[in-house]
Design a protein around this motif. Structure first.
Motif, PDB file in Angstrom:
ATOM      1  N   LEU A 165       0.835  -1.193   0.000  1.00  0.00           N
ATOM      2  CA  LEU A 165       0.000   0.000   0.000  1.00  0.00           C
ATOM      3  C   LEU A 165       0.877   1.253   0.000  1.00  0.00           C
ATOM      4  N   ASN A 166       1.890   1.282   0.879  1.00  0.00           N
ATOM      5  CA  ASN A 166       2.799   2.434   0.936  1.00  0.00           C
ATOM      6  C   ASN A 166       3.525   2.635  -0.389  1.00  0.00           C
ATOM      7  N   GLU A 167       3.984   1.531  -0.991  1.00  0.00           N
ATOM      8  CA  GLU A 167       4.666   1.614  -2.284  1.00  0.00           C
ATOM      9  C   GLU A 167       3.723   2.161  -3.355  1.00  0.00           C
ATOM     10  N   ALA A 168       2.483   1.681  -3.350  1.00  0.00           N
ATOM     11  CA  ALA A 168       1.501   2.122  -4.340  1.00  0.00           C
ATOM     12  C   ALA A 168       1.185   3.606  -4.170  1.00  0.00           C
ATOM     13  N   VAL A 169       1.018   4.051  -2.927  1.00  0.00           N
ATOM     14  CA  VAL A 169       0.719   5.463  -2.670  1.00  0.00           C
ATOM     15  C   VAL A 169       1.881   6.325  -3.153  1.00  0.00           C
ATOM     16  N   ASP A 170       3.112   5.910  -2.823  1.00  0.00           N
ATOM     17  CA  ASP A 170       4.288   6.677  -3.272  1.00  0.00           C
ATOM     18  C   ASP A 170       4.370   6.713  -4.800  1.00  0.00           C
ATOM     19  N   LYS A 171       4.157   5.577  -5.408  1.00  0.00           N
ATOM     20  CA  LYS A 171       4.259   5.479  -6.865  1.00  0.00           C
ATOM     21  C   LYS A 171       3.180   6.316  -7.568  1.00  0.00           C
ATOM     22  N   CYS A 172       1.973   6.321  -7.003  1.00  0.00           N
ATOM     23  CA  CYS A 172       0.847   7.008  -7.643  1.00  0.00           C
ATOM     24  C   CYS A 172       0.728   8.482  -7.248  1.00  0.00           C
ATOM     25  N   SER A 173       1.495   8.916  -6.269  1.00  0.00           N
ATOM     26  CA  SER A 173       1.423  10.310  -5.804  1.00  0.00           C
ATOM     27  C   SER A 173       2.311  11.214  -6.638  1.00  0.00           C
ATOM     28  N   VAL A 174       1.890  11.466  -7.851  1.00  0.00           N
ATOM     29  CA  VAL A 174       2.680  12.301  -8.751  1.00  0.00           C
ATOM     30  C   VAL A 174       1.799  13.420  -9.294  1.00  0.00           C
ATOM     31  N   ASP A 175       2.142  14.654  -8.927  1.00  0.00           N
ATOM     32  CA  ASP A 175       1.429  15.794  -9.485  1.00  0.00           C
ATOM     33  C   ASP A 175       2.041  16.119 -10.838  1.00  0.00           C
ATOM     34  N   LYS A 176       1.206  16.245 -11.825  1.00  0.00           N
ATOM     35  CA  LYS A 176       1.648  16.628 -13.167  1.00  0.00           C
ATOM     36  C   LYS A 176       1.438  18.137 -13.340  1.00  0.00           C
ATOM     37  N   ASP A 177       1.873  18.677 -14.468  1.00  0.00           N
ATOM     38  CA  ASP A 177       1.726  20.108 -14.723  1.00  0.00           C
ATOM     39  C   ASP A 177       0.276  20.502 -14.952  1.00  0.00           C
ATOM     40  N   ASP A 178      -0.525  19.550 -15.317  1.00  0.00           N
ATOM     41  CA  ASP A 178      -1.900  19.816 -15.702  1.00  0.00           C
ATOM     42  C   ASP A 178      -2.820  18.904 -14.881  1.00  0.00           C
ATOM     43  N   ALA A 179      -3.950  19.436 -14.429  1.00  0.00           N
ATOM     44  CA  ALA A 179      -4.875  18.672 -13.576  1.00  0.00           C
ATOM     45  C   ALA A 179      -5.366  17.402 -14.270  1.00  0.00           C
ATOM     46  N   GLN A 180      -5.657  17.484 -15.574  1.00  0.00           N
ATOM     47  CA  GLN A 180      -6.122  16.297 -16.300  1.00  0.00           C
ATOM     48  C   GLN A 180      -5.024  15.242 -16.365  1.00  0.00           C
TER      49      GLN A 180
END
Length: 140
Positions: free
Chosen positions: A101-116
């Motif tokens: 779960l921690n690995e998945a949260v870290d991996k998926c927690s990426v803010d991109k330049d654009d909201a979409q």
């Protein structure tokens, strides 16, 4: 008529996700329906199916719908930034192992330049981490 097919198709997708309660599945269906009701965030059934199968769908078509869903779930806030605690909450329903779960949260927690882009990246990552990418079957 087409909207009905979309809801049936999406409902099948939701049902195929293991580990969700009926209440959670109902919430996903409701949010999807709300996003489909708005012409700005509505998406064609066939394009949605292609997207969930991993085929390329133009961001200008899929992006508004996924951002609508992510915003309504709270995973992406009004400023288009990821809410890590909401992401963790969602992933915890699909992944019971704390380390994974921690690995998945870290991996998926990426803010991109654009909201979409953020919404699309998070949605894709969650499917991959939960092991449902490529395993989505639609029944009509």
């Amino acid at each position: 008529m087409r909207t009905c097919a979309i809801v049936v198709c999406f409902a099948t997708l939701v049902v195929s996700i293991q580990g969700l309660t009926d209440e959670e599945k109902g919430r996903i269906k409701t949010v999807h329906s709300e996003c489909q009701a708005d012409p700005k965030t509505q998406i064609d059934d066939e394009l949605l199916k292609k997207y969930y199968k991993g085929e390329h769908v133009d961001k200008s078509v899929i992006g508004p719908h996924m951002l609508c869903m992510a915003t309504k779930f709270g995973t992406v806030n009004a400023e288009g930034k990821l809410d890590k605690s909401k992401l963790r909450q969602g992933l915890s329903r699909l992944i019971s192992d704390e380390t994974k779960l921690n690995e998945a949260v870290d991996k998926c927690s990426v803010d991109k330049d654009d909201a979409q882009d953020t919404a699309l990246a998070v949605e894709r990552c969650v499917r991959e981490q939960a092991g449902i990418a490529g395993h989505v079957h639609h029944h009509h």
